[in-house]
Enzyme design. Sequence first.
Site, short mmCIF file in Angstrom:
data_model
loop_
_atom_site.label_atom_id
_atom_site.label_comp_id
_atom_site.label_asym_id
_atom_site.label_seq_id
_atom_site.Cartn_x
_atom_site.Cartn_y
_atom_site.Cartn_z
N PRO A 1 0.84 -1.20 0.00
CA PRO A 1 0.00 0.00 0.00
C PRO A 1 0.87 1.26 0.00
O PRO A 1 1.82 1.36 0.77
CB PRO A 1 -0.80 -0.13 1.30
CG PRO A 1 -0.78 -1.58 1.63
CD PRO A 1 0.55 -2.07 1.14
N GLU A 2 0.56 2.18 -0.90
CA GLU A 2 1.29 3.44 -0.98
C GLU A 2 0.44 4.54 -0.34
O GLU A 2 -0.61 4.25 0.23
CB GLU A 2 1.65 3.73 -2.44
CG GLU A 2 2.49 2.59 -3.04
CD GLU A 2 2.87 2.80 -4.49
OE1 GLU A 2 3.02 3.96 -4.92
OE2 GLU A 2 3.02 1.79 -5.21
N LYS B 1 3.45 6.74 4.58
CA LYS B 1 2.74 5.45 4.55
C LYS B 1 2.40 4.94 5.94
O LYS B 1 1.94 3.81 6.09
CB LYS B 1 3.59 4.41 3.82
CG LYS B 1 3.94 4.77 2.38
CD LYS B 1 4.81 3.68 1.77
CE LYS B 1 5.35 4.08 0.41
NZ LYS B 1 6.23 3.03 -0.16
N ARG C 1 13.84 -3.24 -8.90
CA ARG C 1 12.38 -3.11 -8.92
C ARG C 1 11.85 -3.17 -10.34
O ARG C 1 12.37 -2.51 -11.24
CB ARG C 1 11.94 -1.78 -8.28
CG ARG C 1 12.47 -1.53 -6.87
CD ARG C 1 11.92 -2.53 -5.86
NE ARG C 1 10.49 -2.41 -5.69
CZ ARG C 1 9.90 -1.57 -4.82
NH1 ARG C 1 10.65 -0.77 -4.06
NH2 ARG C 1 8.59 -1.54 -4.70
#
Length: 273
Positions: free
Chosen positions: A2-3, A58, A262
Amino acid sequence: MPELPEVETVRRELEKRIVGQKIISIEATYPRMVLTGFEQLKKELTGKTIQGISRRGKYLIFEIGDDFRLISHLRMEGKYRLATLDAPREKHDHLTMKFADGQLIYADVRKFGTWELISTDQVLPYFLKKKIGPEPTYDEDFDEKLFREKLRKSTKKIKPYLLEQTLVAGLGNIYVDEVLWLAKIHPEKETNQLIESSIHLLHDSIIEILQKAIKLGGSSIRTYSALGSTGKMQNELQVYGKTGEKCSRCGAEIQKIKVAGRGTHFCPVCQQK
């Protein structure tokens, strides 16, 4: 993971549904998630009332009583849900706050999420130590001049630098890809090579993408939901998860590469090195 938009969506749902609730008890099946010690947390928070829910980057901040703040980080797959007191425990439920008429459950498949109990006066030092950047809004916090100075002093590649959280808070893999596409910047571009107009566009793109995602309730990808509610931002994504599809701006094929380990999606025509 979750960002910022997903965490903000969770915060808003929690604020509507649990602020004002008195904590009757706290239970844990995996107490190691409480980094500051489960027994202390249980002792200090039982009987206290949840006065508010705030956020920094976050991180969720439960404002409980006057003396303590509970810092929650969802990490990769953490999620909250509300349930009745007689609801059966599910496999990945690890932490529970019980109220008079229900319970807040924290579930986490990978057990990476954390709770930390700190005194109210330690909140600012806590986040200063973590070097969390400013919130992505048009107010004075996310100052474009300071943002530009930091970029020009660095030789880091732009994507991993944005992911560090020191330039601006809350960006993760999904929204960095989206921001860089909107700003027409290659994810491997060294930050000191960015021209002033590109930095201005990047600054504004960060705000635009994250605020839009908040408005749409975040991106419901894989396991994410906000207390059972799904977001709609996934329907607006332009490059993330679009490998092989056509760029909506120029028609070129979206590519996926690895940047600093990434998975990274970009348009090779719009986002040239």
